[in-house]
Design a protein around this motif. Structure first.
Motif, PDB file in Angstrom:
ATOM      1  N   ASP A 225      22.767 -59.157 -41.504  1.00  0.00           N
ATOM      2  CA  ASP A 225      21.456 -58.629 -41.253  1.00  0.00           C
ATOM      3  C   ASP A 225      20.240 -59.504 -41.631  1.00  0.00           C
ATOM      4  N   PHE A 226      19.454 -59.452 -40.894  1.00  0.00           N
ATOM      5  CA  PHE A 226      17.942 -60.105 -41.628  1.00  0.00           C
ATOM      6  C   PHE A 226      17.294 -58.834 -42.011  1.00  0.00           C
ATOM      7  N   VAL A 227      17.056 -58.843 -43.429  1.00  0.00           N
ATOM      8  CA  VAL A 227      16.637 -57.910 -44.456  1.00  0.00           C
ATOM      9  C   VAL A 227      15.284 -58.130 -44.706  1.00  0.00           C
ATOM     10  N   MET A 228      14.407 -56.971 -44.340  1.00  0.00           N
ATOM     11  CA  MET A 228      12.812 -57.235 -44.604  1.00  0.00           C
ATOM     12  C   MET A 228      12.752 -56.130 -45.622  1.00  0.00           C
ATOM     13  N   GLU A 229      11.685 -56.660 -46.699  1.00  0.00           N
ATOM     14  CA  GLU A 229      11.387 -55.834 -47.881  1.00  0.00           C
ATOM     15  C   GLU A 229      10.240 -54.837 -47.392  1.00  0.00           C
ATOM     16  N   TYR A 230      10.125 -53.837 -47.827  1.00  0.00           N
ATOM     17  CA  TYR A 230       9.165 -52.806 -47.679  1.00  0.00           C
ATOM     18  C   TYR A 230       7.905 -53.260 -48.395  1.00  0.00           C
ATOM     19  N   ASP A 231       8.010 -53.228 -49.602  1.00  0.00           N
ATOM     20  CA  ASP A 231       7.047 -53.601 -50.508  1.00  0.00           C
ATOM     21  C   ASP A 231       6.912 -55.327 -50.981  1.00  0.00           C
ATOM     22  N   THR A 232       6.100 -55.948 -50.083  1.00  0.00           N
ATOM     23  CA  THR A 232       6.320 -57.509 -50.321  1.00  0.00           C
ATOM     24  C   THR A 232       5.071 -58.070 -49.693  1.00  0.00           C
ATOM     25  N   ASP A 233       4.600 -59.271 -50.113  1.00  0.00           N
ATOM     26  CA  ASP A 233       3.574 -60.032 -49.546  1.00  0.00           C
ATOM     27  C   ASP A 233       3.761 -60.551 -48.335  1.00  0.00           C
ATOM     28  N   THR A 234       5.085 -60.424 -47.681  1.00  0.00           N
ATOM     29  CA  THR A 234       5.305 -61.282 -46.613  1.00  0.00           C
ATOM     30  C   THR A 234       4.990 -60.106 -45.514  1.00  0.00           C
ATOM     31  N   THR A 235       4.287 -60.787 -44.503  1.00  0.00           N
ATOM     32  CA  THR A 235       3.874 -59.823 -43.235  1.00  0.00           C
ATOM     33  C   THR A 235       5.110 -59.621 -42.167  1.00  0.00           C
ATOM     34  N   TRP A 236       4.778 -58.560 -41.569  1.00  0.00           N
ATOM     35  CA  TRP A 236       5.869 -58.521 -40.365  1.00  0.00           C
ATOM     36  C   TRP A 236       5.810 -59.822 -39.276  1.00  0.00           C
ATOM     37  N   TYR A 239       7.956 -62.109 -40.887  1.00  0.00           N
ATOM     38  CA  TYR A 239       9.328 -62.019 -41.049  1.00  0.00           C
ATOM     39  C   TYR A 239       9.920 -62.121 -39.408  1.00  0.00           C
ATOM     40  N   LEU A 240       9.203 -61.863 -38.496  1.00  0.00           N
ATOM     41  CA  LEU A 240       9.687 -62.404 -37.048  1.00  0.00           C
ATOM     42  C   LEU A 240       9.790 -63.572 -36.855  1.00  0.00           C
ATOM     43  N   GLU A 241       8.708 -64.428 -37.280  1.00  0.00           N
ATOM     44  CA  GLU A 241       8.980 -65.851 -37.265  1.00  0.00           C
ATOM     45  C   GLU A 241      10.005 -66.443 -37.705  1.00  0.00           C
ATOM     46  N   GLN A 242      10.289 -66.034 -39.099  1.00  0.00           N
ATOM     47  CA  GLN A 242      11.399 -66.516 -39.620  1.00  0.00           C
ATOM     48  C   GLN A 242      12.654 -66.287 -38.968  1.00  0.00           C
ATOM     49  N   PHE A 243      12.756 -64.928 -38.552  1.00  0.00           N
ATOM     50  CA  PHE A 243      14.079 -64.531 -37.807  1.00  0.00           C
ATOM     51  C   PHE A 243      14.114 -65.486 -36.436  1.00  0.00           C
ATOM     52  N   LEU A 244      13.255 -65.775 -35.680  1.00  0.00           N
ATOM     53  CA  LEU A 244      13.559 -66.520 -34.617  1.00  0.00           C
ATOM     54  C   LEU A 244      13.551 -67.782 -34.695  1.00  0.00           C
ATOM     55  N   THR A 245      12.967 -68.378 -35.820  1.00  0.00           N
ATOM     56  CA  THR A 245      13.325 -69.952 -36.047  1.00  0.00           C
ATOM     57  C   THR A 245      14.920 -69.961 -36.748  1.00  0.00           C
ATOM     58  N   GLN A 246      15.463 -69.014 -37.177  1.00  0.00           N
ATOM     59  CA  GLN A 246      16.911 -69.021 -37.793  1.00  0.00           C
ATOM     60  C   GLN A 246      17.877 -68.454 -36.632  1.00  0.00           C
ATOM     61  N   ASN A 247      17.560 -67.871 -35.730  1.00  0.00           N
ATOM     62  CA  ASN A 247      18.077 -67.385 -34.628  1.00  0.00           C
ATOM     63  C   ASN A 247      17.450 -67.666 -33.333  1.00  0.00           C
ATOM     64  N   PRO A 248      17.373 -69.073 -32.869  1.00  0.00           N
ATOM     65  CA  PRO A 248      16.949 -69.434 -31.532  1.00  0.00           C
ATOM     66  C   PRO A 248      17.773 -68.806 -30.320  1.00  0.00           C
ATOM     67  N   GLY A 249      17.168 -68.605 -29.357  1.00  0.00           N
ATOM     68  CA  GLY A 249      17.911 -67.852 -28.214  1.00  0.00           C
ATOM     69  C   GLY A 249      18.394 -66.531 -28.074  1.00  0.00           C
ATOM     70  N   THR A 250      17.681 -65.717 -29.160  1.00  0.00           N
ATOM     71  CA  THR A 250      18.100 -64.286 -29.163  1.00  0.00           C
ATOM     72  C   THR A 250      17.391 -63.757 -28.061  1.00  0.00           C
ATOM     73  N   ASP A 251      17.983 -62.740 -27.153  1.00  0.00           N
ATOM     74  CA  ASP A 251      17.192 -62.114 -26.185  1.00  0.00           C
ATOM     75  C   ASP A 251      17.056 -60.787 -26.161  1.00  0.00           C
ATOM     76  N   ILE A 252      17.395 -60.225 -27.510  1.00  0.00           N
ATOM     77  CA  ILE A 252      17.000 -58.879 -27.472  1.00  0.00           C
ATOM     78  C   ILE A 252      17.257 -58.569 -29.152  1.00  0.00           C
ATOM     79  N   ILE A 253      16.147 -58.128 -29.692  1.00  0.00           N
ATOM     80  CA  ILE A 253      16.229 -57.829 -31.061  1.00  0.00           C
ATOM     81  C   ILE A 253      16.100 -56.207 -31.544  1.00  0.00           C
TER      82      ILE A 253
END
Length: 416
Positions: A225-236, A239-253
């Protein structure tokens, strides 16, 4: 007080007692093995006191309907033992344990609770004793118990007829399968509530892929699972950009985060990325983001984006002529109005009653397994024909109770 009197009152077809209410009880001298005993841990004070009155009357209506044609087990009436849940989990647990001890665990057929403190306290007793337990109104709080370090079979008597996480996750997996998405991404927060969803979806997609016919030919994009922290400086967005970079071709999240504000922010991030030219796939989540603000064109401003890009998985009581008829019946017979939880409460008592009628037993494990069975895959029975449903159950007919609140097929809650 009127509510206290209600909890101390009695029906012709069922006994109602209210522990520690000051109104007294014959529990110490009664042979409880001669009754079908159910415990109701409902609010009788504080801000939810009105619910306690409504829920107890709903429970009484279900009992009356079950016993209209006679006893579920010859010579044994259903006895409702209700007490104030308060707003204290520990006190609710203490009271529930004391009542179970007073009645004798083997004499308790089921425990019903409503609201958070009642649920969290009483379900711990049910887990220890193996007593079927149904929560009416507190949301998805059973999740923390699914992931407890106890044997899976010990969790099996925990029921909830609402849109509990396992049901919603099953629905989400079904969407991915039936719509033939080929690369399913899983993103989540850090709470047990979040983990429950993605764990079940991952399991369900593996089961779809293993089907002998019409097997799913896709894959889950991320092995973990791609895990997102609630209390973090990382923005949503990040997080989405990171996921899509790591998992190209995903057609539904499928993503799961807790809290309306957090969900709105995540969806705004998806919209912003899409408008900036990022190829954001379809997005799916459950009903955490269910407030009307989701569709507010000013405050949230994502509705236009969601129209073609979003699956919202939710479940609640259905509006229907039958449901309206049931509402009127409750009001006419018991003088209270229905709320969003009363129908699921009624359905839960009917399911327990049909399980007892079918097995002619109140043994915990026997009733637990029969509750699963009478909820699905058989001859359909439904309100207002509860007497006929009980007769069919007693006759050994394989029945499927169709609830007032909608389909109540109960899946096994053992997923983790």
């Amino acid at each position: 007080p009127m509510l206290k009197s209600m909890f101390c009152g009695a029906l012709a077809l069922s006994t109602v007692t209210f522990a520690a209410s000051g109104c007294g009880s014959d529990d110490k001298t009664t042979d409880h093995s001669q009754s079908i005993n159910v415990i109701a841990v409902f609010p009788n004070s504080g801000s939810f006191a009105e619910r306690g009155d409504r829920y107890l009357k709903t429970l009484q209506m279900a009992v009356a309907d079950l016993e209209e044609g006679g006893d579920l087990i010859e010579g044994k009436k259903i006895a409702i033992h209700a007490f104030d849940a308060t707003n204290d989990k520990d006190l609710a647990q203490e009271k529930t344990a004391a009542k179970v001890a007073e009645l004798g665990s083997e004499n308790v057929a089921a425990i019903f609770s409503a609201t958070g403190a009642a649920h969290k306290g009483s379900v711990l007793v049910a887990l220890d004793e193996g007593i079927p337990h149904v929560e009416w109104a507190s949301g998805g709080r059973d999740d923390e118990f699914f992931s407890m370090d106890i044997p899976n079979e010990q969790k099996r008597p925990i029921f909830q007829l609402r849109g509990l996480c396992p049901s919603l996750a099953d629905m989400a997996a079904s969407v991915a399968y039936t719509q033939d998405y080929q690369k399913v991404g899983l993103m989540r927060g850090t709470l047990d509530h979040d983990i429950t969803h993605t764990t079940i979806i991952r399991q369900r997609m593996a089961e779809y892929a293993a089907l002998a016919e019409n097997a799913w030919t896709g894959e889950v994009a991320n092995a973990e699972d791609f895990v997102m922290e609630y209390d973090t400086d990382t923005t949503w967005e990040q997080y989405l950009e990171q996921f899509l970079t790591q998992n190209p071709g995903t057609d539904i999240i499928f993503y799961h985060l807790r809290g309306d504000t957090v969900n709105f922010s995540f969806l705004k991030a998806a919209k912003a990325l899409s408008e900036a030219g990022t190829d954001v796939p379809k997005i799916m989540t459950c009903d955490m983001a269910r407030k009307p603000a989701l569709l507010d064109p000013v405050q949230t401003n994502v509705a236009d984006y969601l129209v073609d890009n979003f699956y919202f998985i939710g479940r609640g009581p259905l509006k229907s002529e039958l449901a309206d008829s049931w509402d009127a019946d409750l009001n006419t017979r018991y003088g209270v109005t229905s709320d969003r939880w009363t129908k699921t409460g009624y359905d839960s008592m009917i399911l327990v009653g049909l399980a007892i009628a079918s097995t002619q037993s109140t043994e915990h494990a026997v009733v637990t397994e029969e509750i699963y069975k009478v909820s699905k895959d058989g001859q359909e029975v439904a309100y207002p024909n509860i007497t006929e449903a009980v007769a069919a159950a007693k006759a050994g007919t394989d029945i499927d109770y169709a609830g007032i609140s909608g389909t109540v097929d109960i899946l096994s809650l053992i997923h983790i």
